[in-house]
Every structure is written in C-alpha cells, then in structure tokens.
Design a protein around this motif. Sequence first.
Motif, PDB file in Angstrom:
ATOM      1  N   MET A   1       5.197   0.592  -8.312  1.00  0.00           N
ATOM      2  CA  MET A   1       4.427   1.656  -7.686  1.00  0.00           C
ATOM      3  C   MET A   1       4.322   1.457  -6.176  1.00  0.00           C
ATOM      4  N   LEU A   2       4.317   0.208  -5.716  1.00  0.00           N
ATOM      5  CA  LEU A   2       4.196  -0.068  -4.289  1.00  0.00           C
ATOM      6  C   LEU A   2       5.354   0.553  -3.504  1.00  0.00           C
ATOM      7  N   LEU A   3       6.559   0.491  -4.043  1.00  0.00           N
ATOM      8  CA  LEU A   3       7.716   1.104  -3.377  1.00  0.00           C
ATOM      9  C   LEU A   3       7.515   2.614  -3.247  1.00  0.00           C
ATOM     10  N   GLU A   4       7.023   3.234  -4.300  1.00  0.00           N
ATOM     11  CA  GLU A   4       6.758   4.679  -4.294  1.00  0.00           C
ATOM     12  C   GLU A   4       5.689   5.028  -3.253  1.00  0.00           C
ATOM     13  N   LEU A   5       4.641   4.226  -3.193  1.00  0.00           N
ATOM     14  CA  LEU A   5       3.569   4.475  -2.234  1.00  0.00           C
ATOM     15  C   LEU A   5       4.062   4.312  -0.803  1.00  0.00           C
ATOM     16  N   ASN A   6       4.818   3.251  -0.541  1.00  0.00           N
ATOM     17  CA  ASN A   6       5.348   3.041   0.809  1.00  0.00           C
ATOM     18  C   ASN A   6       6.309   4.153   1.205  1.00  0.00           C
ATOM     19  N   ALA A   7       7.105   4.625   0.260  1.00  0.00           N
ATOM     20  CA  ALA A   7       8.035   5.719   0.544  1.00  0.00           C
ATOM     21  C   ALA A   7       7.289   7.006   0.895  1.00  0.00           C
TER      22      ALA A   7
ATOM     23  N   ASP B   1      -3.866  12.051  -4.446  1.00  0.00           N
ATOM     24  CA  ASP B   1      -2.831  12.573  -5.336  1.00  0.00           C
ATOM     25  C   ASP B   1      -1.810  11.503  -5.722  1.00  0.00           C
ATOM     26  N   LEU B   2      -1.556  10.568  -4.839  1.00  0.00           N
ATOM     27  CA  LEU B   2      -0.584   9.508  -5.127  1.00  0.00           C
ATOM     28  C   LEU B   2      -1.129   8.445  -6.079  1.00  0.00           C
ATOM     29  N   VAL B   3      -2.424   8.151  -5.989  1.00  0.00           N
ATOM     30  CA  VAL B   3      -2.959   7.031  -6.772  1.00  0.00           C
ATOM     31  C   VAL B   3      -3.705   7.445  -8.033  1.00  0.00           C
ATOM     32  N   TRP B   4      -4.278   8.630  -8.056  1.00  0.00           N
ATOM     33  CA  TRP B   4      -5.106   9.066  -9.197  1.00  0.00           C
ATOM     34  C   TRP B   4      -4.234   9.833 -10.178  1.00  0.00           C
ATOM     35  N   LYS B   5      -3.482   9.101 -10.956  1.00  0.00           N
ATOM     36  CA  LYS B   5      -2.496   9.685 -11.870  1.00  0.00           C
ATOM     37  C   LYS B   5      -3.134  10.202 -13.163  1.00  0.00           C
ATOM     38  N   ASP B   6      -4.038   9.446 -13.743  1.00  0.00           N
ATOM     39  CA  ASP B   6      -4.648   9.797 -15.029  1.00  0.00           C
ATOM     40  C   ASP B   6      -6.049  10.351 -14.775  1.00  0.00           C
ATOM     41  N   ARG B   7      -6.129  11.622 -14.483  1.00  0.00           N
ATOM     42  CA  ARG B   7      -7.396  12.235 -14.084  1.00  0.00           C
ATOM     43  C   ARG B   7      -8.348  12.453 -15.246  1.00  0.00           C
ATOM     44  N   GLU B   8      -7.864  12.387 -16.459  1.00  0.00           N
ATOM     45  CA  GLU B   8      -8.754  12.565 -17.615  1.00  0.00           C
ATOM     46  C   GLU B   8      -9.434  11.271 -18.031  1.00  0.00           C
ATOM     47  N   ASN B   9      -8.770  10.145 -17.839  1.00  0.00           N
ATOM     48  CA  ASN B   9      -9.307   8.861 -18.312  1.00  0.00           C
ATOM     49  C   ASN B   9      -9.707   7.902 -17.197  1.00  0.00           C
ATOM     50  N   THR B  10      -9.462   8.291 -15.943  1.00  0.00           N
ATOM     51  CA  THR B  10      -9.790   7.425 -14.811  1.00  0.00           C
ATOM     52  C   THR B  10     -10.806   8.133 -13.927  1.00  0.00           C
ATOM     53  N   LEU B  11     -11.865   7.439 -13.598  1.00  0.00           N
ATOM     54  CA  LEU B  11     -12.945   8.011 -12.796  1.00  0.00           C
ATOM     55  C   LEU B  11     -12.485   8.341 -11.375  1.00  0.00           C
TER      56      LEU B  11
ATOM     57  N   ALA C   1      -3.457  -2.659  -8.679  1.00  0.00           N
ATOM     58  CA  ALA C   1      -3.350  -3.641  -7.599  1.00  0.00           C
ATOM     59  C   ALA C   1      -2.444  -3.134  -6.480  1.00  0.00           C
ATOM     60  N   ASP C   2      -1.371  -2.425  -6.838  1.00  0.00           N
ATOM     61  CA  ASP C   2      -0.471  -1.901  -5.805  1.00  0.00           C
ATOM     62  C   ASP C   2      -1.185  -0.902  -4.908  1.00  0.00           C
ATOM     63  N   ALA C   3      -2.014  -0.047  -5.499  1.00  0.00           N
ATOM     64  CA  ALA C   3      -2.751   0.944  -4.711  1.00  0.00           C
ATOM     65  C   ALA C   3      -3.705   0.248  -3.739  1.00  0.00           C
ATOM     66  N   LEU C   4      -4.370  -0.810  -4.199  1.00  0.00           N
ATOM     67  CA  LEU C   4      -5.271  -1.544  -3.315  1.00  0.00           C
ATOM     68  C   LEU C   4      -4.486  -2.253  -2.212  1.00  0.00           C
ATOM     69  N   GLN C   5      -3.400  -2.910  -2.572  1.00  0.00           N
ATOM     70  CA  GLN C   5      -2.579  -3.606  -1.574  1.00  0.00           C
ATOM     71  C   GLN C   5      -2.051  -2.619  -0.536  1.00  0.00           C
ATOM     72  N   TRP C   6      -1.610  -1.456  -0.998  1.00  0.00           N
ATOM     73  CA  TRP C   6      -1.067  -0.433  -0.106  1.00  0.00           C
ATOM     74  C   TRP C   6      -2.108   0.020   0.913  1.00  0.00           C
ATOM     75  N   THR C   7      -3.320   0.309   0.441  1.00  0.00           N
ATOM     76  CA  THR C   7      -4.349   0.775   1.369  1.00  0.00           C
ATOM     77  C   THR C   7      -4.744  -0.325   2.356  1.00  0.00           C
ATOM     78  N   LYS C   8      -4.805  -1.556   1.896  1.00  0.00           N
ATOM     79  CA  LYS C   8      -5.213  -2.660   2.776  1.00  0.00           C
ATOM     80  C   LYS C   8      -4.112  -3.062   3.760  1.00  0.00           C
ATOM     81  N   SER C   9      -2.849  -2.890   3.364  1.00  0.00           N
ATOM     82  CA  SER C   9      -1.761  -3.338   4.238  1.00  0.00           C
ATOM     83  C   SER C   9      -1.447  -2.336   5.348  1.00  0.00           C
ATOM     84  N   HIS C  10      -2.069  -1.184   5.320  1.00  0.00           N
ATOM     85  CA  HIS C  10      -1.884  -0.178   6.375  1.00  0.00           C
ATOM     86  C   HIS C  10      -3.244   0.210   6.936  1.00  0.00           C
TER      87      HIS C  10
END
Length: 177
Positions: free
Chosen positions: A1-7, A81-91, A140-149
């Motif tokens: 997922m990190l590659l997708e987020l960076n792209a 939109d990039l990180v919140w994929k499962d909107r029914e089961n994830t807060l 973890a990738d979403a957190l790393q992505w936000t913190k690394s930028h």
Amino acid sequence: MLLELNAALPYVTAAAKTDSLIDLLCIRPARGLRVFPDSLTLSTQGGVLGDRWLETAWLKLSDGRPDPRIQVSILPKRVLDLVWKDRENTLHPGDQIIADLNTSAENLPFGTKIIAGTAILQISDVPNLGCAKWKVRYGADALQWTKSHSDLRLRGVLCAIVQDGILTKNDRLQVLR
C-alpha cells in the motif's frame, strides 16, 4: 500500500489551495461515535458545538481547559479517499471537516486564516501527526506515509476558531492571504 500512497502524492498535492469544496462534516459526540450533519456551529469558546472536544481534548492548557489550538481538524479529502477503504467496518477518523484542500505547510503556514462559512479558523502550530488509532484503522503504511511527508501535512491541520459562525456542506473554505 505504501507504493500506492507514494504514487498518489502528485494527486494529493494538486488539491485546491483555496476555494475548497467541503466533502463531509463530522461531529464526535462521544468516543467512537460519529455524526455527519449538513452544518457545524463553530464557537471560539465551545469549539464545534456537539463535539466532545470541550470535555475530552487531548491537549489542555495549564489551567485544565481544552487547548483552543485543537478545536477543529481539517483532513484533505484526497488523503481520506486513499486510506479509508472499508467505510462500513472502519470508523471515520473524526476530523470535523473533510475538504479538497492542500494542507501543506507551504500553502497553510501557521497563523493562516480560513473563512469557513461565517466562521474564521486559524491554522495551529500544533501538528496533527496521526496516532495509534490512525494506524489501527488505516494501517501501518498509512501512518508511515503521513509521518514521512510532514511538510505536506497529509494527516491534515488543526485549527483554532477565531470567529464564531456556521459552516455548511454548501460552503467552501477560503484561505485568506
């Protein structure tokens, strides 16, 4: 997922620098509970009316009152939109304003004011870094992505309310230059 987020970074940073569309408004009346109204009442003294900030702010002043620098959180729609994929089961993360806005430090330096409906917000010097809840909900990738930028402020910005007012989903966020 990190590659997708960076792209996706060019897409994220291409968001509006002002005159931003509002996608979603949120109130957190209690821990783990989200309400998505059509408008928010913003108060310099009370924060977002109906939100739990007044009672449970994670940052407090020396006298125990909630720190006004964290009254409102704005999260870029493109990031959500990039990180919140499962909107029914994830807060939903709980940010009160989701908008198609470039929240980078370059675009919104500390102290910048934003017209939000009839209210005015001011960008805080308190960073929104993401936390363990962000990691659990979005990975973890979403957190790393936000913190690394950190200069892009992908986790969004925290704001103080400097003028009371009402913000609706039909309003747009206008950055004052």
